[in-house]
Design a protein around this motif. Structure first.
Motif, PDB file in Angstrom:
ATOM      1  N   UNK A  78       9.268 -16.204  10.008  1.00 16.19           N
ATOM      2  CA  UNK A  78       7.939 -16.094   9.427  1.00 16.19           C
ATOM      3  C   UNK A  78       7.935 -15.321   8.128  1.00 16.19           C
ATOM      4  N   UNK A  79       6.768 -15.300   7.502  1.00 21.58           N
ATOM      5  CA  UNK A  79       6.547 -14.563   6.263  1.00 21.58           C
ATOM      6  C   UNK A  79       5.284 -13.730   6.445  1.00 21.58           C
ATOM      7  N   UNK A  80       5.402 -12.452   6.195  1.00 22.80           N
ATOM      8  CA  UNK A  80       4.270 -11.530   6.299  1.00 22.80           C
ATOM      9  C   UNK A  80       3.931 -11.007   4.911  1.00 22.80           C
ATOM     10  N   UNK A  81       2.660 -10.772   4.674  1.00 23.57           N
ATOM     11  CA  UNK A  81       2.243 -10.158   3.412  1.00 23.57           C
ATOM     12  C   UNK A  81       1.236  -9.049   3.708  1.00 23.57           C
ATOM     13  N   UNK A  82       1.271  -8.032   2.872  1.00 26.65           N
ATOM     14  CA  UNK A  82       0.251  -7.001   2.935  1.00 26.65           C
ATOM     15  C   UNK A  82       0.171  -6.333   1.573  1.00 26.65           C
ATOM     16  N   UNK A  83      -0.951  -5.688   1.319  1.00 24.67           N
ATOM     17  CA  UNK A  83      -1.179  -4.994   0.050  1.00 24.67           C
ATOM     18  C   UNK A  83      -1.128  -3.495   0.303  1.00 24.67           C
ATOM     19  N   UNK A  84      -0.391  -2.811  -0.558  1.00 19.05           N
ATOM     20  CA  UNK A  84      -0.285  -1.356  -0.481  1.00 19.05           C
ATOM     21  C   UNK A  84      -1.078  -0.754  -1.641  1.00 19.05           C
ATOM     22  N   UNK A  85      -2.004   0.133  -1.317  1.00 18.84           N
ATOM     23  CA  UNK A  85      -2.811   0.795  -2.337  1.00 18.84           C
ATOM     24  C   UNK A  85      -1.919   1.667  -3.214  1.00 18.84           C
ATOM     25  N   UNK A  86      -2.296   1.882  -4.475  1.00 18.79           N
ATOM     26  CA  UNK A  86      -1.456   2.663  -5.387  1.00 18.79           C
ATOM     27  C   UNK A  86      -1.067   4.033  -4.841  1.00 18.79           C
ATOM     28  N   UNK A  87      -1.991   4.715  -4.190  1.00 18.64           N
ATOM     29  CA  UNK A  87      -1.690   6.060  -3.691  1.00 18.64           C
ATOM     30  C   UNK A  87      -0.759   6.061  -2.482  1.00 18.64           C
TER      31      UNK A  87
END
Length: 147
Positions: A78-87
């Motif tokens: 599978x392929x997972x994605x997530x966004x990490x906030x700058x801080x």
């Protein structure tokens, strides 16, 4: 032929590739212990894909670096994605968020011997009984693909 300049984005992207390796009711995990991480966490062997690599090549290289094993990839899980906030980013680079794309493969060991990475983001590789995995401090990829 004229090339169109790339479209500007206001975020960074990190491509990572990882392997799930199960043998005799044990899974091969790596202890992730970068200084920026407040607690030690178990991870799938893997990491960032280099510019000149495919995700599959990156997974094979990272497993070798973190565990000492040569592996053959046997399937895409599978392929997972997530966004990490700058801080929350470990390597602070301005004020841009980071989109993480994680490609996860199934793999089998074809050679090498268990060793620990020196000077990298992990300090130990270990075969852990599958039944013990839910009690570990572990990253989300393990929860998703193992338990």
């Amino acid at each position: 032929m004229e090339l169109t300049p790339p479209e500007f984005t206001d975020y960074d992207t990190r491509l990572g590739a990882y392997a799930v390796i199960v043998r005799d009711d044990h899974v091969l995990l790596a202890l992730w212990d970068e200084p920026e991480v407040p607690i030690l966490m178990w991870s799938l062997p893997g990491g960032g894909v280099e510019l000149d690599e495919t995700p599959a090549e990156g997974a094979v290289r990272e497993v070798r670096e973190e565990t000492g094993y040569d592996v053959e990839l046997t399937g895409l899980l599978g392929v997972e994605t997530f966004v990490m906030a700058p801080e929350k980013r470990f390597a602070r680079v301005g004020d841009r968020p980071q989109k993480n794309v994680q490609v996860v493969y199934e793999a089998t060991v074809t050679g090498g011997e268990l060793t620990h990475e020196v000077g990298g983001s992990t300090s130990e590789a270990r075969w852990i009984p599958l039944a013990e995995v839910p009690a570990l401090e572990r990253i989300g990829l393990i929860r998703k693909f193992i338990g």
